[in-house]
Enzyme design. Structure first.
Site, short mmCIF file in Angstrom:
data_model
loop_
_atom_site.label_atom_id
_atom_site.label_comp_id
_atom_site.label_asym_id
_atom_site.label_seq_id
_atom_site.Cartn_x
_atom_site.Cartn_y
_atom_site.Cartn_z
N GLU A 148 1.79 -0.40 12.57
CA GLU A 148 2.32 -1.74 12.85
C GLU A 148 1.94 -2.28 14.22
OE1 GLU A 148 6.51 -1.43 11.89
OE2 GLU A 148 6.07 -1.13 9.77
N ASN A 191 -1.92 1.34 9.82
CA ASN A 191 -0.98 0.97 8.75
C ASN A 191 -0.15 -0.21 9.24
OD1 ASN A 191 0.36 1.84 6.21
ND2 ASN A 191 2.13 2.29 7.53
N HIS A 240 5.87 -4.03 1.58
CA HIS A 240 7.32 -4.24 1.42
C HIS A 240 7.51 -5.68 0.94
CE1 HIS A 240 8.30 -0.42 3.24
NE2 HIS A 240 7.52 -0.70 4.28
N GLU A 285 3.59 1.88 1.29
CA GLU A 285 5.06 1.89 1.37
C GLU A 285 5.67 0.90 0.39
OE1 GLU A 285 6.42 1.42 5.44
OE2 GLU A 285 4.89 2.77 6.22
N ASP A 316 7.67 -1.30 -1.92
CA ASP A 316 8.97 -1.59 -2.53
C ASP A 316 9.04 -3.10 -2.77
OD1 ASP A 316 9.64 -2.35 0.17
OD2 ASP A 316 10.75 -0.48 0.48
C1 XIL Z 1 11.86 3.28 7.76
C2 XIL Z 1 12.64 4.41 7.15
O1 XIL Z 1 12.54 4.36 5.76
C3 XIL Z 1 14.09 4.30 7.56
O2 XIL Z 1 14.80 5.43 7.12
C4 XIL Z 1 14.21 4.18 9.07
O3 XIL Z 1 15.55 3.95 9.41
C5 XIL Z 1 13.34 3.06 9.58
O4 XIL Z 1 12.01 3.26 9.15
N1 XIL Z 1 7.54 0.65 8.03
C6 XIL Z 1 7.24 1.96 8.26
C7 XIL Z 1 8.23 3.01 7.96
O5 XIL Z 1 6.10 2.25 8.65
O6 XIL Z 1 8.15 4.09 8.86
C8 XIL Z 1 9.62 2.46 7.94
O7 XIL Z 1 10.50 3.49 7.49
C9 XIL Z 1 9.70 1.25 7.05
C10 XIL Z 1 8.81 0.16 7.58
#
Ligand code: XIL
Length: 493
Positions: A169, A210, A246, A274, A276
């Protein structure tokens, strides 16, 4: 170590839904819990369908998740890649300077290994979940602290992770780099520095940047694209881009596939890292159907990009996800509901895998002897996007070499050469060719060059001279001139 309100750790608080009183559902849940994990209507599993197409399908798991047997049984049945949800982040691994703790991360790795799953390492450098000792360092100490962290962690996990999200990020929404402590100390170079340190520690791990909101074509993904192009052309060891994904239901960007493809055209792997798809609560059935459409689109986009190596969902089921804790009012983002029942998204993902093109993202011409590309948990040979593979090379010694053009632009091009051992292992290799039209190297990586006129000799680097029988390694270069595919010879001492 974990932030308060950690949404994935609410194992004790999960309520059984009303459906749980229905005997048939209770039976199904129980079946999952004891490991008969295949949902009744599924003909396959995500991992089997993904592997049949040369991909993986992954999940994120936290140490807390490992204690929830129904969840881990489902994960082990369906997924072949694991990303630790929190356990490899800086706050978990080096909470005080120089004092490393890999215990939690190791538990995730052991779980993965004992279930034939691979691991995406996540993450080495990130502005979040970063201990305050790092962000309050004098700026002239940040680079050494960052490189020390990377070296220790990537060395600890060397050979155990398929890939690393080296930098997580890095971008603001407008395409500028975040002004975090790493940027303040090193400027944009912190990213190249981090990649080089990770590559030195674990030369076989695929190294990723990422980020989120880079899935479509926009200011943020354009900025990352320019950076990726520059890193590749400078020979910095960047191997892939992770698209977090996300999403909010109904909002998968239509440019997802084209956007991933342009990164792939740079010679990079791409992955959905990731996934969702959150729904304003309560979710109704049309939203669950739309979520299925969304999952199908995302998986189809990956399948359509030959360098898309896999998809990972950020969790397993709706009962254990970070979404409600981070996006209040939203939930139900996973392919399984909180009773471990598959949702329309599961069926859609499976269908998208099964109807995806091709059988493998590795169309590199086979070189004798060629290891078969079969569904297995073995890390795949680097998938090839390649634009113009050279003809099957002659085996002149106990090795062979194939050159493929990854990218070209007016006045220059980038190529990758796969060096493959024959029937016996090689220890040291030399690849030679003659440039047909005055081409010259501008940079070369994973090898050492000597050039005399148009005659080129590339020998192995210190770390990639040994190749097992039938296995391969690669080196790459950028060059000036018109892209060419000369005949290569490979010899080993
Ligand atoms: C999130 C985890 O799922 C949570 O448990 C934690 O509190 C915060 O981080 N982007 C990412 C992940 O790269 O590492 C994050 O994971 C979600 C967003």
């Amino acid at each position: 170590m974990k932030p308060p309100n950690h949404p994935m750790d609410r194992s004790g608080g999960r309520a059984c839904g009303p459906a749980a009183v229905v005997a048939a559902v209770v039976t199904a849940v129980t079946a999952v819990a004891v490991g008969l994990a295949m949902p009744a209507q599924a003909a396959s599993t995500l991992k089997a369908s993904a592997e049949a197409k040369g991909r993986y399908f992954g999940t994120a798991l936290t140490r807390g998740d490992l204690g929830i047997s129904a969840e881990v049984n489902l994960a082990a049945a369906q997924f072949d890649m694991v990303t630790p949800g929190n356990e490899m982040k800086w706050d978990a691994t080096e909470s005080s300077r120089g004092s490393f703790n890999f215990g939690s991360g190791d538990q995730i790795v052991s779980f993965a290994q004992s279930h034939g799953m691979r691991v995406r390492g996540h993450t080495l450098v990130w502005h979040n979940q970063l201990p305050s000792w790092v962000s309050s360092l004098p700026l002239n100490q940040v680079q050494s602290a960052m490189e020390n962290h990377i070296t220790n962690e990537a060395t600890h996990y060397k050979g155990k992770v398929y890939s690393w999200d080296v930098v997580n990020e890095p971008y603001n929404e407008d395409g500028t780099l975040r002004q975090d402590v790493f940027y303040k100390a090193m400027g944009a170079d912190y990213i190249a520095n981090a990649l080089r340190a990770a590559h030195a520690a674990d030369p076989n791990a695929k190294l990723y940047i990422n980020d989120y909101n880079i899935e479509g074509t926009n200011a943020k993904s354009n900025a990352l694209y320019s950076l990726a192009q520059s890193l590749v052309s400078r020979g910095v060891p960047l191997h892939g881009i992770g698209f977090e994904s996300h999403f909010i239901v109904g909002q998968v960007p239509s440019s997802l596939q084209a956007n991933m493809q342009r990164f792939a055209n740079l010679g990079l792997d791409v992955a959905i890292t990731e996934l969702d798809d959150r729904i304003p609560m309560p979710a109704d059935s049309s939203e669950l159907q739309q979520q299925g459409t969304d999952y199908g689109k995302v998986v189809s986009a990956c399948m359509a990009v030959s360098r898309c190596v896999g998809v990972s969902q950020w969790g397993v089921d709706d009962g254990h996800t970070w979404i409600p804790g981070t996006f209040p009012g939203y939930g139900a983002p996973m392919m399984w509901d909180s009773g471990y029942q598959p949702k329309p998204a599961y069926t859609a993902a499976l269908n998208a895998l099964d109807s995806g093109p091709g059988t493998s993202p590795s169309p590199t011409p086979p070189v004798s002897p060629s290891p078969s590309v079969s569904p297995s948990p073995t890390p795949p040979v680097s998938p090839s996007p390649w634009v113009s593979p050279s003809p099957t090379p002659p085996v002149t010694g106990s090795c062979s070499a194939t050159l493929t053009t990854v990218n070209s632009w007016p006045g220059g091009f980038q190529s990758e050469v796969t060096v493959r051992a024959g029937g016996s292992a090689v220890d040291g290799w030399t690849v030679k060719w003659t440039w047909p039209g005055g081409q010259t190297f501008s940079s070369l990586w994973n090898g050492t060059q000597s050039v005399s006129g148009s005659s080129v000799t590339v020998r192995n680097a210190a770390y990639n001279g040994s190749i097992a029988a039938g296995a391969s390694t690669t080196f790459g270069f950028t060059a000036n001139g018109t892209a060419a595919t000369p005949t290569l010879t490979c010899t080993s001492p």
